[in-house]
Design an enzyme around this catalytic site. Structure first.
Site, PDB file in Angstrom:
ATOM      1  N   MET A  31      44.127  41.197  54.158  1.00 37.00           N
ATOM      2  CA  MET A  31      45.236  40.927  55.071  1.00 37.00           C
ATOM      3  C   MET A  31      46.538  40.766  54.281  1.00 37.00           C
ATOM      4  O   MET A  31      47.506  40.195  54.778  1.00 37.00           O
ATOM      5  CB  MET A  31      44.954  39.693  55.923  1.00 37.00           C
ATOM      6  CG  MET A  31      43.815  39.901  56.906  1.00 37.00           C
ATOM      7  SD  MET A  31      43.884  38.839  58.355  1.00 37.00           S
ATOM      8  CE  MET A  31      43.780  37.215  57.597  1.00 37.00           C
ATOM      9  N   GLY A  32      46.547  41.262  53.049  1.00 35.56           N
ATOM     10  CA  GLY A  32      47.747  41.167  52.243  1.00 35.56           C
ATOM     11  C   GLY A  32      47.912  39.812  51.591  1.00 35.56           C
ATOM     12  O   GLY A  32      46.958  39.042  51.473  1.00 35.56           O
ATOM     13  N   ALA A  33      49.144  39.498  51.161  1.00 43.30           N
ATOM     14  CA  ALA A  33      49.415  38.284  50.382  1.00 43.30           C
ATOM     15  C   ALA A  33      48.422  38.211  49.222  1.00 43.30           C
ATOM     16  O   ALA A  33      47.740  37.214  49.011  1.00 43.30           O
ATOM     17  CB  ALA A  33      49.342  37.041  51.257  1.00 43.30           C
ATOM     18  N   GLU A  36      44.761  37.261  42.592  1.00 44.11           N
ATOM     19  CA  GLU A  36      43.825  37.798  41.621  1.00 44.11           C
ATOM     20  C   GLU A  36      42.441  38.039  42.218  1.00 44.11           C
ATOM     21  O   GLU A  36      41.718  38.953  41.793  1.00 44.11           O
ATOM     22  CB  GLU A  36      43.724  36.856  40.420  1.00 44.11           C
ATOM     23  CG  GLU A  36      42.774  37.324  39.322  1.00 44.11           C
ATOM     24  CD  GLU A  36      43.114  38.696  38.754  1.00 44.11           C
ATOM     25  OE1 GLU A  36      42.180  39.403  38.316  1.00 44.11           O
ATOM     26  OE2 GLU A  36      44.307  39.066  38.736  1.00 44.11           O
ATOM     27  N   HIS A  38      41.757  39.212  45.260  1.00 38.72           N
ATOM     28  CA  HIS A  38      41.794  40.542  45.862  1.00 38.72           C
ATOM     29  C   HIS A  38      41.791  41.630  44.789  1.00 38.72           C
ATOM     30  O   HIS A  38      41.100  42.647  44.913  1.00 38.72           O
ATOM     31  CB  HIS A  38      43.057  40.705  46.706  1.00 38.72           C
ATOM     32  CG  HIS A  38      43.182  39.763  47.863  1.00 38.72           C
ATOM     33  ND1 HIS A  38      44.107  38.751  47.891  1.00 38.72           N
ATOM     34  CD2 HIS A  38      42.495  39.685  49.031  1.00 38.72           C
ATOM     35  CE1 HIS A  38      44.001  38.096  49.033  1.00 38.72           C
ATOM     36  NE2 HIS A  38      43.030  38.640  49.745  1.00 38.72           N
ATOM     37  N   ASP A 151      34.511  33.884  51.059  1.00 35.86           N
ATOM     38  CA  ASP A 151      34.249  33.854  52.504  1.00 35.86           C
ATOM     39  C   ASP A 151      32.787  34.253  52.715  1.00 35.86           C
ATOM     40  O   ASP A 151      32.486  35.343  53.206  1.00 35.86           O
ATOM     41  CB  ASP A 151      35.185  34.803  53.238  1.00 35.86           C
ATOM     42  CG  ASP A 151      36.639  34.370  53.130  1.00 35.86           C
ATOM     43  OD1 ASP A 151      36.927  33.218  53.495  1.00 35.86           O
ATOM     44  OD2 ASP A 151      37.475  35.161  52.666  1.00 35.86           O
TER      45      ASP A 151
END
Length: 279
Positions: A31-33, A36, A38, A151
């Site tokens: 979802m962006g933002a 490290e 990601h 998650d």
């Protein structure tokens, strides 16, 4: 060269040319933002796949709170700069209408594994996750999907979705990336005050201590109670849950012969933090 694509038709043309060449395609849904955590997923995909797509889409269907949705950072320009360093081949950043066009009427719902824990605290959240992930798999036609273990419940929901619907995607779960003090990396961490940021690593430390105590023979309930009390004393406003669950089904488990996971959610500085560790 990293290409930014906003429309599914343009993406489809690219993907079809890659598949015609027999290229293995990996997708990293985000979802962006980006942080490290990601980027570690993107690098893993880069190492294992011939082509890599990172999706950036703030999915309105997985937010329970409209204010949370409106506050979620949109940082496409800086995200793209980070992804060019990996590099990924395509950043797919569709508008909401591209993913959910007028008249869209389908919801994908995964039973069982989606119902406890986050599913109980955030009704409808995993329906939103399952629906958008199904859409992204269909639009990217990727053969591998890369998801973080931070998650954990989401990872199990997506894995169950793929198995139950016979989707031709291999789900790759990647280790949680942590700060030096143990805090799991999250886009939400930037909303913590300096004092809150100093306190936040207590979450990981407390559940890690509880897991060690359980492995040493202490009762589950006692170890979890002590972890929650440690967090409250440290300044957490509310501990929503700390629970020991079967790692795959997320049902309560007192069987140490099966893989188990301790999962927790708590509020600090008005920010909801989640974490999990194996037991």
């Amino acid at each position: 060269m990293t290409r930014i694509v906003h429309g599914k038709a343009e993406l489809r043309d690219l993907v079809r040319s890659w598949r015609a060449e027999g290229t293995l395609i990996g997708v990293v849904p985000t979802m962006g933002a980006l942080h490290e955590g990601h980027l570690s997923l993107a690098r893993r995909a880069r190492a294992e796949c011939g082509r890599v797509i990172t999706t950036i889409f703030v999915n309105p269907r997985q937010f329970n709170n409209p204010d949370d949705l409106s506050r979620y950072p949109r940082t496409l320009e800086s995200d793209a700069a980070l992804l060019r360093q990996v590099p990924v081949d395509v950043i797919f950043a569709p508008d909401v209408d591209e993913v959910y066009p007028e008249g869209f009427a389908t919801t994908v719902s995964v039973g069982g594994v989606s119902e406890p824990l986050e599913g109980r605290m955030r009704p409808g959240h995993f329906d939103g996750v399952a629906t958008v992930v199904t859409k992204l798999f269909g639009m990217t036609e990727a053969q591998r999907g890369y998801f973080g273990q931070k998650d954990w419940q989401q990872l199990q929901v997506v894995s169950r979705l793929v198995r139950d619907l016979n989707l031709p995607v291999e789900i790759v779960g990647c280790e949680t990336v942590r700060e030096a003090d143990g805090l799991a990396m999250s886009s939400r961490n930037v909303r913590l005050t300096p004092a809150g940021r100093a306190t936040a690593p207590v979450l990981c430390a407390a559940i890690s201590a509880a897991a060690a105590d359980i492995r040493a023979g202490q009762s589950d309930r006692m170890a979890i109670r002590e972890a929650a009390e440690t967090m409250r004393r440290a300044g957490f406003e509310r501990v929503e849950y700390i629970e020991l669950r079967d790692a795959e089904t997320l049902m309560p488990s007192d069987d140490p012969r099966r893989p188990r996971r301790m999962l927790a959610a708590a509020w600090l500085d008005g920010v909801r933090l989640i974490d999990n560790i194996p037991v």
